[in-house]
Motif scaffolding. Sequence first.
Motif, mmCIF file in Angstrom:
data_model
loop_
_atom_site.group_PDB
_atom_site.id
_atom_site.type_symbol
_atom_site.label_atom_id
_atom_site.label_comp_id
_atom_site.label_asym_id
_atom_site.label_seq_id
_atom_site.Cartn_x
_atom_site.Cartn_y
_atom_site.Cartn_z
ATOM 1 N N PHE A 281 0.817 -1.181 -0.058
ATOM 2 C CA PHE A 281 -0.074 0.089 0.153
ATOM 3 C C PHE A 281 1.001 1.133 -0.017
ATOM 4 N N GLU A 282 1.028 1.795 -1.106
ATOM 5 C CA GLU A 282 2.067 2.734 -1.404
ATOM 6 C C GLU A 282 2.080 4.138 -0.418
ATOM 7 N N LYS A 283 0.741 4.756 -0.565
ATOM 8 C CA LYS A 283 0.658 5.705 0.400
ATOM 9 C C LYS A 283 0.604 5.626 1.717
ATOM 10 N N ASP A 302 -7.080 -5.642 7.480
ATOM 11 C CA ASP A 302 -6.470 -6.336 8.380
ATOM 12 C C ASP A 302 -4.941 -5.765 8.862
ATOM 13 N N CYS A 303 -4.540 -5.107 7.991
ATOM 14 C CA CYS A 303 -3.072 -4.478 8.471
ATOM 15 C C CYS A 303 -3.306 -2.823 8.446
ATOM 16 N N GLY A 304 -4.545 -2.287 8.888
ATOM 17 C CA GLY A 304 -4.735 -1.123 9.395
ATOM 18 C C GLY A 304 -5.059 0.069 8.332
ATOM 19 N N VAL A 305 -4.902 -0.361 7.060
ATOM 20 C CA VAL A 305 -4.942 0.529 5.879
ATOM 21 C C VAL A 305 -6.654 1.026 5.646
ATOM 22 N N VAL A 306 -6.901 2.429 5.754
ATOM 23 C CA VAL A 306 -8.046 2.602 5.601
ATOM 24 C C VAL A 306 -8.623 2.568 4.445
ATOM 25 N N MET A 307 -9.347 1.603 4.142
ATOM 26 C CA MET A 307 -9.793 1.168 2.710
ATOM 27 C C MET A 307 -11.111 1.829 2.134
ATOM 28 N N PRO A 308 -11.502 2.342 1.100
ATOM 29 C CA PRO A 308 -12.830 2.690 0.676
ATOM 30 C C PRO A 308 -13.537 1.457 0.445
ATOM 31 N N SER A 309 -15.051 1.336 1.011
ATOM 32 C CA SER A 309 -15.732 0.406 0.468
ATOM 33 C C SER A 309 -17.011 0.550 0.758
ATOM 34 N N HIS A 356 1.063 -3.677 -6.162
ATOM 35 C CA HIS A 356 1.106 -2.409 -5.539
ATOM 36 C C HIS A 356 0.113 -1.449 -5.775
ATOM 37 N N LEU A 357 -0.641 -0.930 -4.562
ATOM 38 C CA LEU A 357 -1.993 0.060 -4.787
ATOM 39 C C LEU A 357 -1.845 1.322 -4.352
ATOM 40 N N ASP A 358 -2.326 2.246 -4.949
ATOM 41 C CA ASP A 358 -2.086 3.658 -4.577
ATOM 42 C C ASP A 358 -3.233 4.255 -3.531
ATOM 43 N N ILE A 359 -2.821 3.710 -2.370
ATOM 44 C CA ILE A 359 -3.503 4.089 -1.263
ATOM 45 C C ILE A 359 -2.726 3.657 -0.030
#
Length: 359
Positions: A281-283, A302-309, A356-359
Motif C-alpha cells: 500500500f504505497e501511500k 487487516d493491516c490497518g489501511v483505511v480502505m474505501p468500501s 502495489h496499490l495507490d492507497i
Amino acid sequence: MTQFRALRRVASILTTPREPEDFLNLINPLASARQLRGVVTKVVRETPDSTTIHFRPGRGWNPHAAGQWARIGVEIDGVRQWRSYSLSAAGGHDPAITVTAIGMVSTALARGTKVGDILFLDTPQGDFVLPEHPRPLLMLTAGSGLTPVMSMIRTLVPRRPDADVVLVHSARTRDDALFHDELLELADQFPGLTVRHWFTREEGGRRLDLTTPADLETLCPDWRERAAYACGPTDFLDAATELWEREGAAAGDEDAPALTIERFAPVLLEGAGGEGGLLTFEKSDKEVEVDGDVPLLEAGEDCGVVMPSGCRMGICRSCLVPLVAGKVRDLRTGEVHGDEGELIQTCVNAAAGPVHLDI
C-alpha cells in the motif's frame, strides 16, 4: 436565479476560506450539498444482537423501493467507514436499517447509535424489488436476510387487499427471529399474509433443508406456483438456487417456478484463488504477504489501511483503488488482469503475485 448567485458570491467572500454551506451545516447538519446525510430519529432493539435505526434523510435522498439497499457511513475513531444495508422500512417511508452486531461497523451501529446521531448516506440502489403486477408470492429468508423482505411485506400487505404472500423464515431461536411479534400481528390482521417460522433449535438443530422439496412441501404446499424471493446466508441461497434450477429443468421453461435472490456476499468461483503475493500500500507505507484467495480489501483492513468500501460484493464499485503495479485475480471468475492505473475492485480481487496499490 441571478440574484441568488450574486448573494452567494457575497456570502462566499464573507466566509472565505470556508463555504457558506459549512456554516449552514452548524445550524442544520442535513443541509450539506456535498454529502447526503440523515439524522437518527428512533432506535429500536429487535433482538439481543439486532437493532433497527430509523433516520430522516436530507435533501438528495431518493425515496426507496421496497427491498432496496443503501450505503451507510459512520464515523468510528475519526475515520468514516461505509457499509451497505438493506432498508427495512416500507417503501416510500422515511428509511430504516436493521443491523446485527457482527463486524466493527455493524457492531458500532447496533450497539452505539443514539437518537440525534448523524449518518452519512448514499442513495438507494438494487433491483431486489416487488414485481410490477401482484401475484402469489413466496418469501424465503434466513437470519438477517429477512430485512429487505420485511420492507416488501410492510409495503405490499397493508396496501393491497388482494395480496397473497407466504413468508418462510428460518432463525436459530424464537428470540433470534427478527420482527417476530410484528409479523404474527400482521398475519392476524391481514389474511393475505401467512407466516411460517422455522426455529433450528426447536427442530433439534436441523436447519431448513432446501436440498430437496420436502420441507417446502410441508410449509408451503403450492410453492411451485408462486414467484419466490429469497435472501439469507450463502449456503441457504445456493441450495435454493439449485432446487429451483432442478424444478425448472423438470417442469420446462413455461412452467418453471420463478426465483429472485438477494445476496449479502459475492458469488466466488470455487478454486479461483491463485498464488497470492506481497501486497504493498504505497501511500500508507504498509505491506503484507497475502494468500491468493484473500480479497485486497480485507488484506488492507487487516493491516490497518483505511480502505474505501461499500457493498463488499462487487456491485457498487465504491472500493475502487488505482493499481500501481502487478496483477490481480477476480475471485468471481478466476480472470487475471491489471494495467498500470487501472481501478481495481478490491472487494472481489486478490493478489496474483506482487501487487502495489495507490492507497
